[in-house]
Design a protein around this motif. Structure first.
Motif, PDB file in Angstrom:
ATOM      1  N   VAL A 114       0.841  -1.201   0.000  1.00 55.50           N
ATOM      2  CA  VAL A 114       0.000   0.000   0.000  1.00 55.50           C
ATOM      3  C   VAL A 114       0.875   1.250   0.000  1.00 55.50           C
ATOM      4  N   VAL A 115       1.905   1.243   0.852  1.00 55.67           N
ATOM      5  CA  VAL A 115       2.819   2.383   0.942  1.00 55.67           C
ATOM      6  C   VAL A 115       3.551   2.593  -0.375  1.00 55.67           C
ATOM      7  N   GLN A 116       4.069   1.501  -0.949  1.00 59.38           N
ATOM      8  CA  GLN A 116       4.852   1.620  -2.175  1.00 59.38           C
ATOM      9  C   GLN A 116       3.986   2.052  -3.351  1.00 59.38           C
ATOM     10  N   THR A 117       2.747   1.574  -3.400  1.00 53.46           N
ATOM     11  CA  THR A 117       1.837   2.003  -4.461  1.00 53.46           C
ATOM     12  C   THR A 117       1.509   3.487  -4.322  1.00 53.46           C
ATOM     13  N   ALA A 118       1.305   3.932  -3.068  1.00 53.31           N
ATOM     14  CA  ALA A 118       0.999   5.344  -2.827  1.00 53.31           C
ATOM     15  C   ALA A 118       2.150   6.247  -3.232  1.00 53.31           C
ATOM     16  N   LEU A 119       3.379   5.767  -3.049  1.00 49.35           N
ATOM     17  CA  LEU A 119       4.560   6.571  -3.361  1.00 49.35           C
ATOM     18  C   LEU A 119       5.019   6.426  -4.809  1.00 49.35           C
ATOM     19  N   ALA A 120       4.524   5.412  -5.494  1.00 52.52           N
ATOM     20  CA  ALA A 120       4.973   5.158  -6.870  1.00 52.52           C
ATOM     21  C   ALA A 120       4.686   6.362  -7.754  1.00 52.52           C
ATOM     22  N   LEU A 154      15.170  -8.833 -15.919  1.00 45.44           N
ATOM     23  CA  LEU A 154      14.794  -7.449 -15.617  1.00 45.44           C
ATOM     24  C   LEU A 154      15.609  -6.945 -14.440  1.00 45.44           C
ATOM     25  N   VAL A 155      16.228  -5.781 -14.597  1.00 47.30           N
ATOM     26  CA  VAL A 155      16.926  -5.123 -13.494  1.00 47.30           C
ATOM     27  C   VAL A 155      16.012  -4.016 -12.972  1.00 47.30           C
ATOM     28  N   THR A 156      15.739  -4.033 -11.666  1.00 46.98           N
ATOM     29  CA  THR A 156      14.916  -2.995 -11.056  1.00 46.98           C
ATOM     30  C   THR A 156      15.784  -2.094 -10.187  1.00 46.98           C
ATOM     31  N   SER A 157      15.410  -0.828 -10.121  1.00 47.81           N
ATOM     32  CA  SER A 157      16.110   0.146  -9.300  1.00 47.81           C
ATOM     33  C   SER A 157      15.088   0.923  -8.487  1.00 47.81           C
ATOM     34  N   ASP A 158      15.125   0.763  -7.163  1.00 49.25           N
ATOM     35  CA  ASP A 158      14.182   1.459  -6.273  1.00 49.25           C
ATOM     36  C   ASP A 158      12.740   1.229  -6.703  1.00 49.25           C
ATOM     37  N   GLY A 159      12.415  -0.005  -7.087  1.00 48.30           N
ATOM     38  CA  GLY A 159      11.046  -0.348  -7.420  1.00 48.30           C
ATOM     39  C   GLY A 159      10.611   0.016  -8.822  1.00 48.30           C
ATOM     40  N   ASP A 173       5.263  -2.342 -14.045  1.00 47.57           N
ATOM     41  CA  ASP A 173       5.447  -1.350 -12.984  1.00 47.57           C
ATOM     42  C   ASP A 173       5.052  -1.912 -11.626  1.00 47.57           C
ATOM     43  N   THR A 174       3.886  -2.572 -11.571  1.00 49.75           N
ATOM     44  CA  THR A 174       3.433  -3.157 -10.307  1.00 49.75           C
ATOM     45  C   THR A 174       4.354  -4.289  -9.880  1.00 49.75           C
ATOM     46  N   LEU A 175       4.786  -5.101 -10.846  1.00 50.72           N
ATOM     47  CA  LEU A 175       5.690  -6.200 -10.538  1.00 50.72           C
ATOM     48  C   LEU A 175       6.979  -5.686  -9.904  1.00 50.72           C
ATOM     49  N   CYS A 176       7.507  -4.594 -10.418  1.00 50.30           N
ATOM     50  CA  CYS A 176       8.746  -4.029  -9.870  1.00 50.30           C
ATOM     51  C   CYS A 176       8.562  -3.578  -8.430  1.00 50.30           C
ATOM     52  N   GLN A 177       7.392  -3.047  -8.104  1.00 50.22           N
ATOM     53  CA  GLN A 177       7.122  -2.633  -6.725  1.00 50.22           C
ATOM     54  C   GLN A 177       7.132  -3.838  -5.793  1.00 50.22           C
ATOM     55  N   TYR A 178       6.539  -4.940  -6.241  1.00 53.21           N
ATOM     56  CA  TYR A 178       6.505  -6.127  -5.404  1.00 53.21           C
ATOM     57  C   TYR A 178       7.890  -6.771  -5.289  1.00 53.21           C
ATOM     58  N   VAL A 179       8.683  -6.696  -6.346  1.00 52.52           N
ATOM     59  CA  VAL A 179      10.051  -7.200  -6.275  1.00 52.52           C
ATOM     60  C   VAL A 179      10.828  -6.408  -5.233  1.00 52.52           C
TER      61      VAL A 179
END
Length: 251
Positions: A114-120, A154-159, A173-179
């Protein structure tokens, strides 16, 4: 660095939220009342407010309403937490502009998405924009894709997605947040075990995923046709990690 304002009249809840948010490297500020939160917002902007609904004085609902009607903070997302979550409470949370109402007691795996989605997508106003890192032209990811059984990498950086090779991934985008959340959770587990985590293999039906840390901010996600390809993928990632670290250190 993102700044989160935690508002709760309970010290134990404030500390619990601080512990949950710490692995994601957010700056956590605290207020023990709605009034103290408004005073803190008058001093500096924050990127997210997490507030308890039931507090002496200004309630979480009223605090959210204050924030959303203030031109300086109207775009600041607010997550409300409450021991009582009914249809009426959810409707009230929506009416005052809250992102979501989360039930207490909460677990990290319930709150962090929830926090990460809000900040995305919110720009970091507290740091100078960082230049996007670039991977070397010889293609470290291409080396992975050349191995049998590896579908995409896939390389992710800060979500957020930094670089990808191979088949596109749904809702990237959502997948990167969960990673990012998953990597943070594994890092916390490693701290308790007094060992650094080096990777995790996840299986979903016929598809397998290898998640591995590259640097403190970067995580690698490798999609495999099946778990049988994991040994090759883990070997390539292990041997190429120094090259990844060198390439990603450029940002």
């Amino acid at each position: 660095m993102k700044q989160v304002l935690v508002v709760d009249d309970s010290l134990s809840v404030r500390k619990a939220l601080e512990i949950i948010l710490k692995p994601l490297s957010y700056t956590v500020r605290m207020a023990d009342s709605g009034e103290a939160a408004l005073a803190a917002l008058g001093e500096a902007k924050v990127d997210l407010v997490i507030a308890d609904v039931l507090m002496p004085g200004i309630s979480g609902f009223e605090l959210c309403e204050h924030i959303k009607t203030d031109p300086l903070h109207a775009q600041t997302p607010v997550v409300l937490i409450s021991g009582i979550v009914s249809d009426e409470e959810r409707a009230q949370a929506t009416s005052v502009g809250a992102v979501q109402l989360v039930k207490k007691p909460f677990r990290a795996e319930d709150l962090l998405p929830v926090v990460q989605t809000a900040l995305a997508g919110r720009p970091d106003e507290h740091d100078a924009p960082a230049a996007a890192p670039s991977l070397p032209s010889d293609g470290l990811l291409d080396a992975l894709l050349s191995k049998q059984g590896i579908v995409s990498a896939l390389v992710t950086s800060d979500g957020k997605a930094l670089a990808r090779r191979g088949d596109p991934l749904p809702d990237e985008d959502t997948l990167c947040q969960y990673v990012r959340f998953f990597a943070s959770a594994l890092s916390v587990v490693g701290t308790h075990l007094e060992e650094e985590w080096s990777g995790a293999l996840l299986e979903y039906g016929k598809r397998s995923l290898l998640v591995a840390p590259l640097t403190a901010r970067h995580t690698l996600l490798v999609v495999l046709k099946d778990a049988g390809a994991s040994n090759v993928a883990k070997y390539v990632v292990k041997t190429q990690r120094p090259q990844f670290e060198a390439a990603l250190s450029l940002n």
